[in-house]
Write an enzyme that holds these catalytic residues in place. Sequence first.
Site, mmCIF file in Angstrom:
data_model
loop_
_atom_site.group_PDB
_atom_site.id
_atom_site.type_symbol
_atom_site.label_atom_id
_atom_site.label_comp_id
_atom_site.label_asym_id
_atom_site.label_seq_id
_atom_site.Cartn_x
_atom_site.Cartn_y
_atom_site.Cartn_z
ATOM 1 N N THR A 96 11.689 5.667 -2.507
ATOM 2 C CA THR A 96 10.572 6.552 -2.162
ATOM 3 C C THR A 96 9.979 7.272 -3.376
ATOM 4 O O THR A 96 10.606 7.359 -4.430
ATOM 5 C CB THR A 96 11.046 7.577 -1.116
ATOM 6 O OG1 THR A 96 12.239 8.189 -1.607
ATOM 7 C CG2 THR A 96 11.334 6.906 0.213
ATOM 8 N N PHE B 97 19.832 3.359 -7.027
ATOM 9 C CA PHE B 97 19.474 4.151 -8.205
ATOM 10 C C PHE B 97 18.100 4.794 -7.984
ATOM 11 O O PHE B 97 17.346 4.997 -8.922
ATOM 12 C CB PHE B 97 19.394 3.261 -9.461
ATOM 13 C CG PHE B 97 20.703 2.641 -9.901
ATOM 14 C CD1 PHE B 97 21.916 3.063 -9.377
ATOM 15 C CD2 PHE B 97 20.711 1.645 -10.880
ATOM 16 C CE1 PHE B 97 23.117 2.490 -9.800
ATOM 17 C CE2 PHE B 97 21.898 1.069 -11.307
ATOM 18 C CZ PHE B 97 23.102 1.486 -10.757
ATOM 19 N N CYS C 151 -20.234 -2.099 -7.199
ATOM 20 C CA CYS C 151 -18.973 -1.340 -7.240
ATOM 21 C C CYS C 151 -18.124 -1.575 -5.995
ATOM 22 O O CYS C 151 -16.926 -1.457 -6.024
ATOM 23 C CB CYS C 151 -19.247 0.145 -7.430
ATOM 24 S SG CYS C 151 -19.878 0.994 -5.977
ATOM 25 N N CYS D 4 -28.033 -2.191 -7.931
ATOM 26 C CA CYS D 4 -26.649 -2.282 -7.440
ATOM 27 C C CYS D 4 -25.727 -2.774 -8.560
ATOM 28 O O CYS D 4 -25.952 -3.845 -9.124
ATOM 29 C CB CYS D 4 -26.582 -3.226 -6.231
ATOM 30 S SG CYS D 4 -24.907 -3.419 -5.580
ATOM 31 N N CYS E 153 -25.207 -3.199 11.901
ATOM 32 C CA CYS E 153 -25.396 -1.858 11.319
ATOM 33 C C CYS E 153 -25.590 -0.814 12.435
ATOM 34 O O CYS E 153 -26.305 -1.060 13.409
ATOM 35 C CB CYS E 153 -26.616 -1.872 10.401
ATOM 36 S SG CYS E 153 -26.962 -0.274 9.641
ATOM 37 N N CYS F 181 -23.444 4.759 3.963
ATOM 38 C CA CYS F 181 -23.564 3.991 2.714
ATOM 39 C C CYS F 181 -24.612 4.634 1.807
ATOM 40 O O CYS F 181 -24.414 4.790 0.599
ATOM 41 C CB CYS F 181 -23.898 2.535 3.013
ATOM 42 S SG CYS F 181 -25.413 2.310 3.966
ATOM 43 N N CYS G 257 -18.040 1.565 4.993
ATOM 44 C CA CYS G 257 -18.902 1.319 6.163
ATOM 45 C C CYS G 257 -18.070 1.280 7.449
ATOM 46 O O CYS G 257 -17.200 0.419 7.602
ATOM 47 C CB CYS G 257 -19.634 -0.009 5.976
ATOM 48 S SG CYS G 257 -20.546 -0.484 7.454
ATOM 49 N N CYS H 192 17.162 7.232 -5.005
ATOM 50 C CA CYS H 192 16.928 8.373 -4.114
ATOM 51 C C CYS H 192 16.365 9.553 -4.923
ATOM 52 O O CYS H 192 16.972 9.983 -5.901
ATOM 53 C CB CYS H 192 18.255 8.738 -3.458
ATOM 54 S SG CYS H 192 18.057 9.887 -2.136
HETATM 55 C C1 LIG Z 1 14.213 8.919 6.165
HETATM 56 C C2 LIG Z 1 14.526 7.953 5.082
HETATM 57 C C3 LIG Z 1 15.824 7.824 4.623
HETATM 58 C C4 LIG Z 1 16.124 6.917 3.608
HETATM 59 N N1 LIG Z 1 17.407 6.784 3.177
HETATM 60 C C5 LIG Z 1 17.698 5.883 2.218
HETATM 61 C C6 LIG Z 1 19.038 5.668 1.802
HETATM 62 O O1 LIG Z 1 19.979 6.269 2.304
HETATM 63 N N2 LIG Z 1 19.241 4.767 0.806
HETATM 64 C C7 LIG Z 1 18.246 4.064 0.221
HETATM 65 O O2 LIG Z 1 18.488 3.245 -0.660
HETATM 66 N N3 LIG Z 1 16.966 4.234 0.625
HETATM 67 C C8 LIG Z 1 16.679 5.113 1.602
HETATM 68 N N4 LIG Z 1 15.385 5.258 2.003
HETATM 69 C C9 LIG Z 1 14.318 4.498 1.353
HETATM 70 C C10 LIG Z 1 13.963 3.228 2.123
HETATM 71 O O3 LIG Z 1 15.032 2.332 2.175
HETATM 72 C C11 LIG Z 1 12.746 2.524 1.484
HETATM 73 O O4 LIG Z 1 13.079 2.168 0.170
HETATM 74 C C12 LIG Z 1 11.511 3.386 1.456
HETATM 75 O O5 LIG Z 1 11.448 4.206 2.591
HETATM 76 C C13 LIG Z 1 10.225 2.559 1.388
HETATM 77 O O6 LIG Z 1 10.134 1.651 2.453
HETATM 78 P P1 LIG Z 1 9.294 1.952 3.810
HETATM 79 O O7 LIG Z 1 7.891 2.265 3.429
HETATM 80 O O8 LIG Z 1 9.451 0.688 4.631
HETATM 81 O O9 LIG Z 1 9.966 3.127 4.449
HETATM 82 C C14 LIG Z 1 15.089 6.140 3.033
HETATM 83 C C15 LIG Z 1 13.787 6.269 3.529
HETATM 84 C C16 LIG Z 1 13.495 7.128 4.545
HETATM 85 C C17 LIG Z 1 12.081 7.217 5.042
#
Ligand SMILES: Cc1cc2nc3c(=O)[nH]c(=O)nc-3n(C[C@H](O)[C@H](O)[C@H](O)COP(=O)(O)O)c2cc1C
Length: 435
Positions: free
Chosen positions: A201, A133, A380, A377, A341, A347, A387, A135
């Site tokens: 992603t 759910f 933060c 200071c 250093c 810094c 550094c 992509c």
């Molecule tokens: C090129 C590419 C293709 C991906 N294809 C799929 C996919 O087909 N199905 C899916 O659930 N996630 C897909 N992902 C997401 C990855 O499974 C994963 O959730 C995401 O990349 C974060 O993990 P990472 O930082 O290890 O890549 C894809 C990611 C990449 C980079």
Amino acid sequence: MADLSIDFAGVKAPNPFWVSSGPPSNTLYQLNRAFEAGWGGFVWKTLSDPLLNVTNRYGGIHYGRTRAIGINNIELVSDRPREENLREIREAKRRWPDRALFVSAMVPSKREAWHRIVEEIQETGADGIELNFGCPHGMPERGMGAAVGQVPEYCEMITSWAKEVAKVPLMVKLTPNVTNIVEPARAAVKGGASALSMINTVYSIMGVDLDTLEIQPSVRGKGTPGGYAGPAVKPIGLYMVSKVARENLGVPISGIGGIESWRDAAEYILLGATSVQVCTGIMKYGFQIVKGMISGLSRWMDEKGFARISDFSGLAARKIAPFGELDIMYRTVAEIDYSRCIYCRRCYTACEDGLHQAIELVQKNGRAVPRIKEEECVGCRMCSLICPAQCIRMVERDRGFPSQSWSEIVAANPGIDSDWKVMRRWRKEHNWRTK
Ligand SMILES: Cc1cc2nc3c(=O)[nH]c(=O)nc-3n(C[C@H](O)[C@H](O)[C@H](O)COP(=O)(O)O)c2cc1C
């Protein structure tokens, strides 16, 4: 020696390191290579309906000399015929009975389509199904992927359709492209999910070519926003896993996002994951990275006295608190280790212009040496972060007052959060310096 084996929603795996759904999990050939290298589980690249992929599918973000701290992709799901995938999955499970094999799926939001794909996958003998759910590109335009993950009601409805016929555990893979990840997570569990995985992603545009004015990656002049992955997204994944873990939804979590080493994996597990998945790390370095992950995690667990993964899963999540509960009386200041250093003055420049004017330059033996003005200071931590010689650390100083959180201060001093007079009095009583 530490036992790395896990039970994930009833599915057993020799270790928590799983290959994530993506380019590394596309074929039986890759699965064999992954399992030979030692991966404990494998989530097969998402099965769907026929589609065509574009070329120039990936974009990379480079920082200094480090290549691809993040990549983005506009790749769709598996473009191999479904029967071919299913045949290979059947063969894979026969060859590797001791490893966890989930198959990712994403089909149009129709009850019959979900029933069919779930039935087809479970007939192969796969241990579980991951409902994709998440992509963020291409598939949402067709009403799938993030278009489902962004609407909790759809998450629940589609999970429940899959559940109607599922005999194996369903793991719902969530998109980070939401305001509150807990809502789709809760909905998926309500719909019947036995596990959750996150993150897929993150929406992104990698950059613009200043000669052609095209966004990257460019497909003959045009581009489309893609999904960001790799080390750059790890903080987002860690946050989201911890947020869902703290809800105690009663299902295990598979942590994903920027994992390249055993340390990254340990952090995800400490924040509440039971297993972890890796995609970009394998795309960059290959399947062999799992060897260092297994040995590193085992060694660290032995050192820490953790006998099994469940001994430390979620331990760091318990240390997350609302801001109001943090100890305002805790005071740290920067301290320079002059033996290391390199007198680059970064810094000084950062603190003088961008921060709190708490570092001065003093002349010593003919060169300008940075010196922390402790009284100025504010603790933060920026100088210590930038550094290049890593010679600045934060050290604790006693404020002379017992620990107190903002919530406690507000309770003990009515009006302090709305009346500057009350605030000024409190500051005076506590010798509180501000900038
Ligand atoms: C090129 C590419 C293709 C991906 N294809 C799929 C996919 O087909 N199905 C899916 O659930 N996630 C897909 N992902 C997401 C990855 O499974 C994963 O959730 C995401 O990349 C974060 O993990 P990472 O930082 O290890 O890549 C894809 C990611 C990449 C980079």
